[in-house]
Design a protein around this motif. Structure first.
Motif, PDB file in Angstrom:
ATOM      1  N   PHE A 151       0.809  -1.218   0.000  1.00 32.43           N
ATOM      2  CA  PHE A 151       0.000   0.000   0.000  1.00 32.43           C
ATOM      3  C   PHE A 151       0.845   1.271   0.000  1.00 32.43           C
ATOM      4  CE2 PHE A 151      -3.644  -2.651   1.530  1.00 32.43           C
ATOM      5  CZ  PHE A 151      -4.518  -2.301   0.513  1.00 32.43           C
ATOM      6  N   GLU A 152       2.158   1.116   0.115  1.00 37.22           N
ATOM      7  CA  GLU A 152       3.036   2.293   0.012  1.00 37.22           C
ATOM      8  C   GLU A 152       3.088   2.811  -1.421  1.00 37.22           C
ATOM      9  OE1 GLU A 152       6.791   1.150   1.695  1.00 37.22           O
ATOM     10  OE2 GLU A 152       5.889   0.692   3.645  1.00 37.22           O
ATOM     11  N   SER A 153       2.684   1.954  -2.360  1.00 34.46           N
ATOM     12  CA  SER A 153       2.637   2.366  -3.765  1.00 34.46           C
ATOM     13  C   SER A 153       1.347   3.153  -4.012  1.00 34.46           C
ATOM     14  CB  SER A 153       2.664   1.138  -4.671  1.00 34.46           C
ATOM     15  OG  SER A 153       2.184   1.459  -5.961  1.00 34.46           O
ATOM     16  N   PRO A 154       1.455   4.385  -4.512  1.00 36.76           N
ATOM     17  CA  PRO A 154       0.239   5.170  -4.820  1.00 36.76           C
ATOM     18  C   PRO A 154      -0.654   4.475  -5.840  1.00 36.76           C
ATOM     19  CG  PRO A 154       2.204   6.566  -4.932  1.00 36.76           C
ATOM     20  CD  PRO A 154       2.673   5.149  -4.776  1.00 36.76           C
ATOM     21  N   THR A 155      -0.046   3.713  -6.754  1.00 35.95           N
ATOM     22  CA  THR A 155      -0.828   2.996  -7.774  1.00 35.95           C
ATOM     23  C   THR A 155      -1.711   1.935  -7.127  1.00 35.95           C
ATOM     24  OG1 THR A 155       0.974   3.333  -9.342  1.00 35.95           O
ATOM     25  CG2 THR A 155      -0.666   1.664  -9.913  1.00 35.95           C
ATOM     26  N   VAL A 156      -1.132   1.172  -6.197  1.00 39.05           N
ATOM     27  CA  VAL A 156      -1.891   0.118  -5.498  1.00 39.05           C
ATOM     28  C   VAL A 156      -2.991   0.747  -4.650  1.00 39.05           C
ATOM     29  CG1 VAL A 156      -1.754  -1.715  -3.751  1.00 39.05           C
ATOM     30  CG2 VAL A 156       0.025  -1.524  -5.500  1.00 39.05           C
ATOM     31  N   GLN A 157      -2.641   1.808  -3.925  1.00 40.31           N
ATOM     32  CA  GLN A 157      -3.619   2.509  -3.076  1.00 40.31           C
ATOM     33  C   GLN A 157      -4.786   3.022  -3.909  1.00 40.31           C
ATOM     34  OE1 GLN A 157      -3.277   2.921   0.369  1.00 40.31           O
ATOM     35  NE2 GLN A 157      -5.315   3.785   0.376  1.00 40.31           N
ATOM     36  N   SER A 158      -4.472   3.620  -5.061  1.00 44.55           N
ATOM     37  CA  SER A 158      -5.503   4.170  -5.942  1.00 44.55           C
ATOM     38  C   SER A 158      -6.389   3.057  -6.510  1.00 44.55           C
ATOM     39  CB  SER A 158      -4.830   4.947  -7.075  1.00 44.55           C
ATOM     40  OG  SER A 158      -5.761   5.337  -8.024  1.00 44.55           O
ATOM     41  N   GLU A 159      -5.757   1.947  -6.926  1.00 42.27           N
ATOM     42  CA  GLU A 159      -6.519   0.810  -7.469  1.00 42.27           C
ATOM     43  C   GLU A 159      -7.466   0.243  -6.413  1.00 42.27           C
ATOM     44  OE1 GLU A 159      -5.814  -3.651  -9.389  1.00 42.27           O
ATOM     45  OE2 GLU A 159      -4.088  -2.502  -8.676  1.00 42.27           O
TER      46      GLU A 159
END
Length: 199
Positions: free
Chosen positions: A96-104
């Motif tokens: 979840f530190e990845s903005p892409t994963v958080q956004s998805e």
């Protein structure tokens, strides 16, 4: 949920109507016993011997008609099943530190919640609307499957959640793949019902 239950029972040659008939008859038997009267005759269209043999096979761990060592679901086992009180993610997983994963993840939650809200009026949909809704639900399930698979491969799924889900599925004599097949079958039943409404 009703269609899911219907699909599950059908794997064992049972229907929810049969279960209701059996329960009504059993309550009649108990009332008769309490009044010192002979028990009523069972419903003529219920195969009591088959139901007794299925229950015996389940107790012996032989399994039902599926031949996978799994019997029909037990209501007492389902009632005693561990409830799912955890979530698949804590939000603190490294992924979840990845903005892409958080956004998805946030988009998936929003889309899923919107679809659930839309489904609250499912009974009022026209047949094509019902089919479209089921297809949208299947697409959301596919997206969740991909998302969960990534976290599982990374070893970042909440293990309490995994344990509770497995315990719950075990209470219904289902594996994860059994449940997915059952869900697919329930969707097919709902689509057939919608198609029948068109005709």
């Amino acid at each position: 949920y009703e269609v899911l239950t219907q699909a599950h029972l059908s794997k064992f040659g049972q229907t929810s109507k049969d279960i209701v008939k059996m329960m009504k008859w059993q309550s009649g038997v108990m009332y008769a016993m309490a009044d010192n009267l002979p028990p009523p005759m069972p419903p003529p269209d219920l195969d009591l011997m088959k139901m007794m043999n299925d229950a015996k096979k389940q107790q012996e761990g032989i399994g039902g008609e599926e031949g996978e060592g799994r019997g029909a679901p037990s209501i007492s086992a389902m009632a005693a099943a561990e409830k799912i009180t955890t979530t698949p993610f804590t939000g603190k997983e490294p992924a979840f530190e990845s903005p892409t994963v958080q956004s998805e993840y946030e988009k998936l939650c929003r889309d899923h919640n919107a679809l659930i809200q839309m489904g609250s009026t499912y009974g009022k949909f026209d047949p094509l609307g019902k089919i479209s809704y089921i297809e949208q639900m299947e697409a959301i399930e596919d997206r969740w499957d991909v998302f969960f698979a990534r976290f599982s491969l990374l070893g970042q799924l909440n293990q309490d959640f995994v344990k509770q889900c497995n315990g719950f599925l075990d209470s219904m004599n289902l594996s994860e793949s059994d449940f997915k097949s059952l869900l697919k079958e329930a969707h097919e039943i709902m689509k057939r019902d919608a198609e029948n409404e068109r005709n």
